[in-house]
Scaffold this active site. Structure first.
Site, mmCIF file in Angstrom:
data_model
loop_
_atom_site.group_PDB
_atom_site.id
_atom_site.type_symbol
_atom_site.label_atom_id
_atom_site.label_comp_id
_atom_site.label_asym_id
_atom_site.label_seq_id
_atom_site.Cartn_x
_atom_site.Cartn_y
_atom_site.Cartn_z
ATOM 1 N N ASP A 16 -1.948 -4.538 56.037
ATOM 2 C CA ASP A 16 -2.517 -5.875 56.256
ATOM 3 C C ASP A 16 -2.428 -6.145 57.759
ATOM 4 O O ASP A 16 -1.727 -5.429 58.484
ATOM 5 C CB ASP A 16 -1.705 -6.938 55.482
ATOM 6 C CG ASP A 16 -2.244 -8.350 55.717
ATOM 7 O OD1 ASP A 16 -3.476 -8.530 55.722
ATOM 8 O OD2 ASP A 16 -1.435 -9.277 55.917
ATOM 9 N N SER A 17 -3.103 -7.201 58.189
ATOM 10 C CA SER A 17 -3.013 -7.583 59.589
ATOM 11 C C SER A 17 -1.603 -8.051 59.951
ATOM 12 O O SER A 17 -1.231 -8.054 61.110
ATOM 13 C CB SER A 17 -3.996 -8.715 59.874
ATOM 14 O OG SER A 17 -3.705 -9.807 59.023
ATOM 15 N N CYS A 34 -5.649 -6.991 52.412
ATOM 16 C CA CYS A 34 -6.134 -7.938 53.415
ATOM 17 C C CYS A 34 -7.561 -8.326 53.036
ATOM 18 O O CYS A 34 -8.441 -7.454 52.954
ATOM 19 C CB CYS A 34 -6.110 -7.251 54.781
ATOM 20 S SG CYS A 34 -6.834 -8.231 56.095
ATOM 21 N N GLU A 94 2.275 -17.425 59.052
ATOM 22 C CA GLU A 94 2.895 -16.497 60.014
ATOM 23 C C GLU A 94 3.976 -17.216 60.835
ATOM 24 O O GLU A 94 4.894 -16.599 61.333
ATOM 25 C CB GLU A 94 1.851 -15.884 60.953
ATOM 26 C CG GLU A 94 0.920 -14.853 60.298
ATOM 27 C CD GLU A 94 1.538 -13.463 60.125
ATOM 28 O OE1 GLU A 94 2.421 -13.069 60.901
ATOM 29 O OE2 GLU A 94 1.123 -12.756 59.178
ATOM 30 N N CYS A 129 -7.214 -14.575 50.705
ATOM 31 C CA CYS A 129 -6.467 -13.997 51.825
ATOM 32 C C CYS A 129 -5.056 -13.798 51.307
ATOM 33 O O CYS A 129 -4.494 -14.691 50.657
ATOM 34 C CB CYS A 129 -6.484 -14.982 52.997
ATOM 35 S SG CYS A 129 -5.353 -14.557 54.326
ATOM 36 N N HIS A 134 -2.321 -13.900 52.663
ATOM 37 C CA HIS A 134 -1.312 -14.835 53.176
ATOM 38 C C HIS A 134 -1.175 -16.087 52.284
ATOM 39 O O HIS A 134 -0.150 -16.746 52.297
ATOM 40 C CB HIS A 134 -1.694 -15.321 54.575
ATOM 41 C CG HIS A 134 -1.373 -14.362 55.670
ATOM 42 N ND1 HIS A 134 -2.045 -13.175 55.845
ATOM 43 C CD2 HIS A 134 -0.454 -14.421 56.670
ATOM 44 C CE1 HIS A 134 -1.556 -12.544 56.898
ATOM 45 N NE2 HIS A 134 -0.597 -13.285 57.422
HETATM 46 N N1 DGL Z 1 -3.960 -11.402 55.148
HETATM 47 C C1 DGL Z 1 -5.240 -11.306 55.731
HETATM 48 C C2 DGL Z 1 -6.378 -11.562 54.771
HETATM 49 O O1 DGL Z 1 -6.172 -11.375 53.635
HETATM 50 C C3 DGL Z 1 -5.496 -11.660 57.060
HETATM 51 C C4 DGL Z 1 -5.355 -12.873 57.775
HETATM 52 C C5 DGL Z 1 -5.798 -12.638 59.187
HETATM 53 O O2 DGL Z 1 -5.360 -11.650 59.767
HETATM 54 O O3 DGL Z 1 -6.580 -13.441 59.681
HETATM 55 O O4 DGL Z 1 -7.456 -11.914 55.117
#
Ligand code: DGL
Length: 267
Positions: free
Chosen positions: A10-11, A73, A151, A185, A187
């Site tokens: 993931d990012s 991600c 984050e 997402c 997150h």
């Molecule tokens: N967790 C990521 C997603 O699902 C990324 C959030 C990001 O890096 O902007 O999109």
């Protein structure tokens, strides 16, 4: 091959929501996780940059000998759609398994999708839902600030800042009377309670990390790639920014302290 690890990236920290679910579904599997914490967020970058980052992330995991790669991600899964064709191992992103779960869950046929700007611009979830049933209505909303909240540790449903951002982003979806919301997402499950409190208990939240973990388990079962060793699997984490920051926040995502190895790498 079957005792090789599953690679997840993931990012940043969001993919840990998929790791948490994967450990529940496949406790004997070894996992290698890469969080590109030095370059998060991906969600407001150009398509070209996201594709380049995704290729680098996947190559890193391949260098660890993984038997499958999961792009945990939403942004990568939505934008780097050609990645699967370049890999020598099975691959899944989060979009298709999550869209399928939303189609199964909705009763009134009105589905909301929230994600990063890149994810929503790509309309990936919307297309995947309508490909399954074109009679469904799909409304999307970009929620880039959710990634920053998470984050940076703004996680509590009691936190007025979290509540304010949730309300600002989700008001229109609520007015559309969605009964199902894709957390598009990885997150976002971390602030799921704040989202649920605002939308009410009648709205079903679909967690992309969870649905993808279930799908990955199916793929590995079908391909006879499940680990035959029945001891508990271990997790090794790699991050591109500091290890200490990762450990601190990761425990919130995983719901327990990170006792496994965490290494810093530069891509
Ligand atoms: N967790 C990521 C997603 O699902 C990324 C959030 C990001 O890096 O902007 O999109």
């Amino acid at each position: 091959m079957s005792d090789n690890a599953i690679g997840i990236f993931d990012s940043g920290l969001g993919g840990l929501t998929a790791v948490k679910e994967l450990v529940k579904v496949l406790p004997h599997e070894n996992i290698v996780y890469f969080g590109d914490t030095a370059r998060v967020p991906y969600g407001n970058r150009s398509k070209r940059t996201i594709i380049r980052y995704a290729e680098q992330d996947a190559s890193f995991l391949l260098s660890k000998g993984v038997k499958m790669i999961i792009a945990a991600c939403g942004t990568v899964s939505s934008v780097a759609t050609g990645l699967c064709d370049t890999l020598p191992v099975p691959f899944t992103g989060v979009v298709n398994p999550t869209a399928a779960a939303a189609v199964r869950a909705t009763k009134n046929g009105i589905i909301g999708v929230i994600g990063t700007s890149a994810t929503v611009n790509s309309e990936s979830y919307k297309k995947a839902i309508l490909a399954q049933d074109e009679r469904l209505s799909v409304y999307q909303q970009k929620c880039p600030l959710f990634v920053s909240l998470v984050e940076n540790g703004f996680l509590s449903e009691e936190d007025p800042i979290v509540q304010l951002v949730v309300e600002r982003y989700l008001r229109q979806l609520k007015e559309k009377k969605i009964d199902t919301l894709i957390l598009g997402c990885t997150h976002f499950p971390i602030i799921a309670q704040a989202i649920q409190n605002y939308l009410g208990d009648n709205v079903t939240l679909i967690d992309s990390g969870r649905e993808t973990a279930l799908y990955a388990a199916d793929v590995l079962t079908q391909k006879k790639l499940l680990n035959k060793n029945d001891s508990h699997g271990n997790c090794t984490y790699y991050v591109s920014d500091t290890v200490d920051d990762f450990k601190r926040t990761a425990q919130i995502f995983l719901g327990q302290a990170v006792i496994d190895d965490v290494y810093h790498i530069t891509l």
